[in-house]
Design a protein around this motif. Structure first.
Motif, mmCIF file in Angstrom:
data_model
loop_
_atom_site.group_PDB
_atom_site.id
_atom_site.type_symbol
_atom_site.label_atom_id
_atom_site.label_comp_id
_atom_site.label_asym_id
_atom_site.label_seq_id
_atom_site.Cartn_x
_atom_site.Cartn_y
_atom_site.Cartn_z
ATOM 1 N N LEU A 282 0.840 -1.198 0.000
ATOM 2 C CA LEU A 282 0.000 0.000 0.000
ATOM 3 C C LEU A 282 0.874 1.247 0.000
ATOM 4 O O LEU A 282 0.640 2.196 -0.766
ATOM 5 C CB LEU A 282 -0.905 -0.022 1.233
ATOM 6 C CG LEU A 282 -2.217 0.754 1.198
ATOM 7 C CD1 LEU A 282 -3.184 0.114 0.204
ATOM 8 C CD2 LEU A 282 -2.852 0.748 2.594
ATOM 9 N N VAL A 283 1.912 1.246 0.828
ATOM 10 C CA VAL A 283 2.817 2.391 0.930
ATOM 11 C C VAL A 283 3.625 2.562 -0.345
ATOM 12 O O VAL A 283 3.823 3.682 -0.838
ATOM 13 C CB VAL A 283 3.762 2.218 2.138
ATOM 14 C CG1 VAL A 283 4.835 3.298 2.137
ATOM 15 C CG2 VAL A 283 2.966 2.269 3.439
ATOM 16 N N ALA A 284 4.076 1.456 -0.928
ATOM 17 C CA ALA A 284 4.923 1.512 -2.124
ATOM 18 C C ALA A 284 4.155 1.907 -3.377
ATOM 19 O O ALA A 284 4.766 2.224 -4.400
ATOM 20 C CB ALA A 284 5.602 0.166 -2.335
ATOM 21 N N GLY A 285 2.828 1.893 -3.303
ATOM 22 C CA GLY A 285 2.038 2.229 -4.471
ATOM 23 C C GLY A 285 1.678 1.031 -5.329
ATOM 24 O O GLY A 285 1.055 1.174 -6.381
ATOM 25 N N ASP A 286 2.049 -0.176 -4.881
ATOM 26 C CA ASP A 286 1.676 -1.377 -5.623
ATOM 27 C C ASP A 286 0.199 -1.684 -5.475
ATOM 28 O O ASP A 286 -0.391 -2.345 -6.329
ATOM 29 C CB ASP A 286 2.507 -2.572 -5.137
ATOM 30 C CG ASP A 286 3.990 -2.400 -5.406
ATOM 31 O OD1 ASP A 286 4.331 -1.700 -6.385
ATOM 32 O OD2 ASP A 286 4.803 -2.953 -4.645
ATOM 33 N N LEU A 287 -0.390 -1.242 -4.380
ATOM 34 C CA LEU A 287 -1.821 -1.385 -4.153
ATOM 35 C C LEU A 287 -2.444 -0.014 -3.964
ATOM 36 O O LEU A 287 -1.864 0.857 -3.316
ATOM 37 C CB LEU A 287 -2.105 -2.224 -2.906
ATOM 38 C CG LEU A 287 -1.720 -3.707 -2.904
ATOM 39 C CD1 LEU A 287 -2.048 -4.327 -1.547
ATOM 40 C CD2 LEU A 287 -2.444 -4.458 -4.009
ATOM 41 N N ASP A 288 -3.636 0.158 -4.527
ATOM 42 C CA ASP A 288 -4.418 1.371 -4.272
ATOM 43 C C ASP A 288 -5.358 1.178 -3.089
ATOM 44 O O ASP A 288 -5.715 2.141 -2.401
ATOM 45 C CB ASP A 288 -5.233 1.738 -5.508
ATOM 46 C CG ASP A 288 -4.364 2.102 -6.687
ATOM 47 O OD1 ASP A 288 -3.719 3.167 -6.632
ATOM 48 O OD2 ASP A 288 -4.305 1.320 -7.655
ATOM 49 N N ALA A 289 -5.756 -0.063 -2.878
ATOM 50 C CA ALA A 289 -6.697 -0.381 -1.808
ATOM 51 C C ALA A 289 -6.568 -1.864 -1.501
ATOM 52 O O ALA A 289 -5.887 -2.609 -2.216
ATOM 53 C CB ALA A 289 -8.128 -0.030 -2.215
ATOM 54 N N MET A 290 -7.251 -2.285 -0.451
ATOM 55 C CA MET A 290 -7.231 -3.704 -0.109
ATOM 56 C C MET A 290 -8.455 -4.039 0.719
ATOM 57 O O MET A 290 -8.989 -3.194 1.445
ATOM 58 C CB MET A 290 -5.953 -4.048 0.670
ATOM 59 C CG MET A 290 -5.778 -3.287 1.985
ATOM 60 S SD MET A 290 -4.153 -3.601 2.715
ATOM 61 C CE MET A 290 -4.371 -2.884 4.366
ATOM 62 N N LEU A 291 -8.905 -5.267 0.566
ATOM 63 C CA LEU A 291 -9.889 -5.802 1.492
ATOM 64 C C LEU A 291 -9.167 -6.935 2.204
ATOM 65 O O LEU A 291 -9.017 -8.027 1.667
ATOM 66 C CB LEU A 291 -11.146 -6.313 0.786
ATOM 67 C CG LEU A 291 -12.384 -6.406 1.708
ATOM 68 C CD1 LEU A 291 -13.674 -6.521 0.904
ATOM 69 C CD2 LEU A 291 -12.295 -7.532 2.719
ATOM 70 N N MET A 292 -8.680 -6.621 3.382
ATOM 71 C CA MET A 292 -7.798 -7.514 4.120
ATOM 72 C C MET A 292 -8.390 -7.856 5.480
ATOM 73 O O MET A 292 -9.231 -7.132 6.010
ATOM 74 C CB MET A 292 -6.432 -6.850 4.332
ATOM 75 C CG MET A 292 -5.514 -6.885 3.138
ATOM 76 S SD MET A 292 -4.851 -8.537 2.862
ATOM 77 C CE MET A 292 -4.386 -8.370 1.123
ATOM 78 N N PRO A 293 -7.909 -8.942 6.061
ATOM 79 C CA PRO A 293 -8.262 -9.220 7.458
ATOM 80 C C PRO A 293 -7.539 -8.242 8.371
ATOM 81 O O PRO A 293 -6.480 -7.720 8.022
ATOM 82 C CB PRO A 293 -7.753 -10.655 7.666
ATOM 83 C CG PRO A 293 -6.628 -10.798 6.690
ATOM 84 C CD PRO A 293 -7.028 -9.984 5.492
ATOM 85 N N ASP A 294 -8.121 -8.017 9.524
ATOM 86 C CA ASP A 294 -7.425 -7.245 10.533
ATOM 87 C C ASP A 294 -6.406 -8.134 11.235
ATOM 88 O O ASP A 294 -6.507 -9.366 11.160
ATOM 89 C CB ASP A 294 -8.438 -6.686 11.545
ATOM 90 C CG ASP A 294 -8.974 -5.335 11.092
ATOM 91 O OD1 ASP A 294 -8.142 -4.477 10.750
ATOM 92 O OD2 ASP A 294 -10.200 -5.148 11.076
ATOM 93 N N PRO A 295 -5.381 -7.550 11.851
ATOM 94 C CA PRO A 295 -5.271 -6.130 12.200
ATOM 95 C C PRO A 295 -4.649 -5.253 11.135
ATOM 96 O O PRO A 295 -4.268 -4.112 11.414
ATOM 97 C CB PRO A 295 -4.372 -6.169 13.434
ATOM 98 C CG PRO A 295 -3.430 -7.289 13.152
ATOM 99 C CD PRO A 295 -4.276 -8.341 12.455
ATOM 100 N N PHE A 296 -4.530 -5.732 9.891
ATOM 101 C CA PHE A 296 -3.776 -4.968 8.904
ATOM 102 C C PHE A 296 -4.506 -3.725 8.418
ATOM 103 O O PHE A 296 -3.867 -2.752 8.006
ATOM 104 C CB PHE A 296 -3.358 -5.884 7.749
ATOM 105 C CG PHE A 296 -2.361 -6.913 8.199
ATOM 106 C CD1 PHE A 296 -1.036 -6.568 8.389
ATOM 107 C CD2 PHE A 296 -2.761 -8.199 8.500
ATOM 108 C CE1 PHE A 296 -0.119 -7.499 8.847
ATOM 109 C CE2 PHE A 296 -1.851 -9.138 8.965
ATOM 110 C CZ PHE A 296 -0.529 -8.784 9.136
#
Length: 492
Positions: A282-296
């Protein structure tokens, strides 16, 4: 509370909170130039083994100063004076102090013993075919019951010595299960269906015994898109991470996007990403968004890397996410052990369901051996008191919840979405008459009912129910009709 270290030590010993092994450890440390080892923060002087031991103990408690300060209060300074002072620590005082510190570390890392947590001690489990087990998990809050059952004594209560083994990805979980490398697994709820039916891999029969958590996920957007993303249509062109193709995360993301007019197969790129790698991407710009499990999701807020756009409970309140599962061959070889293991999971899941226990659980599972996350991040997820990364604070107690009952309607909805999006060629492998039979074979709902009753619990009498989602209602008896209605509504 006693202020003198020796008095505190006596109290801890009477309460049964001091591991007797702390004494020989302390004795060994004493023999290796204590003053230099205790003040390891100043330099790497003294015995390396002693320093490594103290560092490990300190890390497990969140830092050496926190450990001893919490144990001794105002007397902590007695253990943190400069190592150059002329008067050495007395042997008796140090032994008692280190043992008390060890007790504190034990409490910090392991939480409260099951007897203290409201249990009634060991239970009769019959003859177990195997008592020493390994159970794999992904370090996410969805695995809370499987993880907490180790430090909080649930496995032990049911006669088992269980090692919980951290796995790097869901692909590794799948491959390890097929290879029979561990005894049981934390799995995404759709995985046993996909693996048993041979979607994306050779068929391998897996049984889902209990649901680990309901709700507990979120759509998180990179901070660089703040102010630009308000609804599903704003995701067009995004690269979006999910933990695995056969996951509730992927299915719920598709459900959300499709209702908003975004074709998840052509208008965005959905990419499998191991949860521990998600924030870096996400920080590197490889992802714009995510639907992830927490705690991420919450960790992204903590790191100021993203903001929480939507909780998945707002798409389907009470949806399943992760599960406790194992291969059918293992169950056949270890039927009594499987029952005991499932009971321990059910017991832990019901304990985690109670809000009053969530802070305690967060402390027990946040450490390096388990989630390896800041306790405040895990606590924010489990209690539902959190910030969203946009300056707003929320209190959503059921942001994540825990209910072990494996509804057959969960399995039917999952199959409907696998068919709708033809994941793993499901459209050609699951026919209209297959849904109920697949669900009954893979989700051990009848067994869960029997086990819960034997534990004095009150499981639902029904195995199916109508599921109410944000944009529609799912009748588990009409899955193909539901798919047709979705396609007609969304346009694809």
């Amino acid at each position: 509370m006693p202020q003198e270290p020796e008095e505190l030590m006596d109290d801890l010993r009477r309460m049964g909170l001091v591991d007797p092994a702390a004494y020989p450890v302390a004795d060994a440390v004493c023999a290796a130039e204590l003053r230099q080892a205790l003040f390891f923060r100043n330099a790497s002087r003294g015995n390396p083994q002693v320093e490594a031991l103290l560092r490990d103990l300190a890390e497990e408690a969140g830092g050496l100063d926190q450990a001893f300060a919490a144990a001794f209060g105002p007397q902590a300074g007695r253990f943190f004076s400069k190592v150059s002072r002329s008067t050495p620590l007395g042997r008796r005082t140090f032994l008692k102090g280190l043992a008390a510190g060890a007790a504190l570390v034990t409490l910090t890392n392991c939480g409260v013993k099951r007897e203290q947590a409201g249990g009634s001690g060991p239970v009769e489990v019959g003859d177990l075919e195997k008592k020493t087990l390994k159970v794999g998990f992904i370090p996410i809050t969805c695995a809370t019951p499987i993880i907490m059952a180790k430090p909080m004594g649930f496995y032990e209560r049911y006669g088992m010595d269980v090692e919980v083994v951290k796995m790097p990805s869901w692909g590794a979980v799948r491959d390890s299960a097929i290879a029979g490398e561990l005894d049981a697994y934390h799995m995404l709820a759709p995985m046993p269906i996909a693996m048993t039916l041979g979607l994306g891999t050779a068929p391998f029969s897996v049984k889902l015994a209990s649901i680990e958590n309901i709700n507990g996920q979120a759509i998180t957007v990179a901070k660089r898109h703040a102010g630009k993303v308000k609804e599903a249509k704003d995701f067009k062109g995004f690269v979006i991470g999910v933990p695995f193709p056969f996951s509730m995360h992927n299915l719920l993301l598709r459900y959300y996007l499709a209702h908003g007019g975004i074709n998840p197969d052509t208008d965005v790129q959905i990419r499998p990403v191991p949860p521990p790698d998600s924030i870096a991407q996400l920080v590197a710009g490889d992802l714009d968004a995510m639907l992830m499990p927490d705690p991420f999701n919450q960790r992204a807020v903590y790191e100021d890397a993203g903001f929480i756009h939507l909780l998945t409970k707002d798409l389907w309140n009470g949806h399943p996410c992760c599960a406790f599962a194992t291969g059918e061959p293992w169950i056949q070889e270890h039927p009594n052990t499987f029952r005991a293991l499932n009971k321990a999971i059910i017991d832990a899941t019901n304990y985690a369901h109670k809000q009053d226990n969530r802070v305690e659980i967060a402390k027990a599972i946040s450490g390096r051996a388990f989630l390896n996350q800041p306790p405040e991040v895990v606590e924010a997820v489990l209690t539902g008191k959190f910030e969203n990364g946009l300056g707003e604070t929320f209190n959503v107690p059921d942001r994540i919840d825990f209910n072990p009952y494996p509804w057959q309607s969960f399995a039917n909805w999952i199959q409907s979405q696998l068919v709708r999006w033809d994941l793993g060629k499901a459209a050609s492998m699951i026919q209209a008459g297959d849904f109920d039979a697949n669900s009954a074979s893979i989700f051990l709902t009848s067994e869960a009912q029997e086990l819960e009753r034997s534990m004095g619990l009150n499981p639902p009498a029904e195995q199916f129910r109508v599921e109410k989602l944000a944009f529609d209602t799912f009748d588990p008896k009409q899955p193909m009709q539901y798919i047709d209605e979705q396609k007609k509504r969304d346009g694809f």
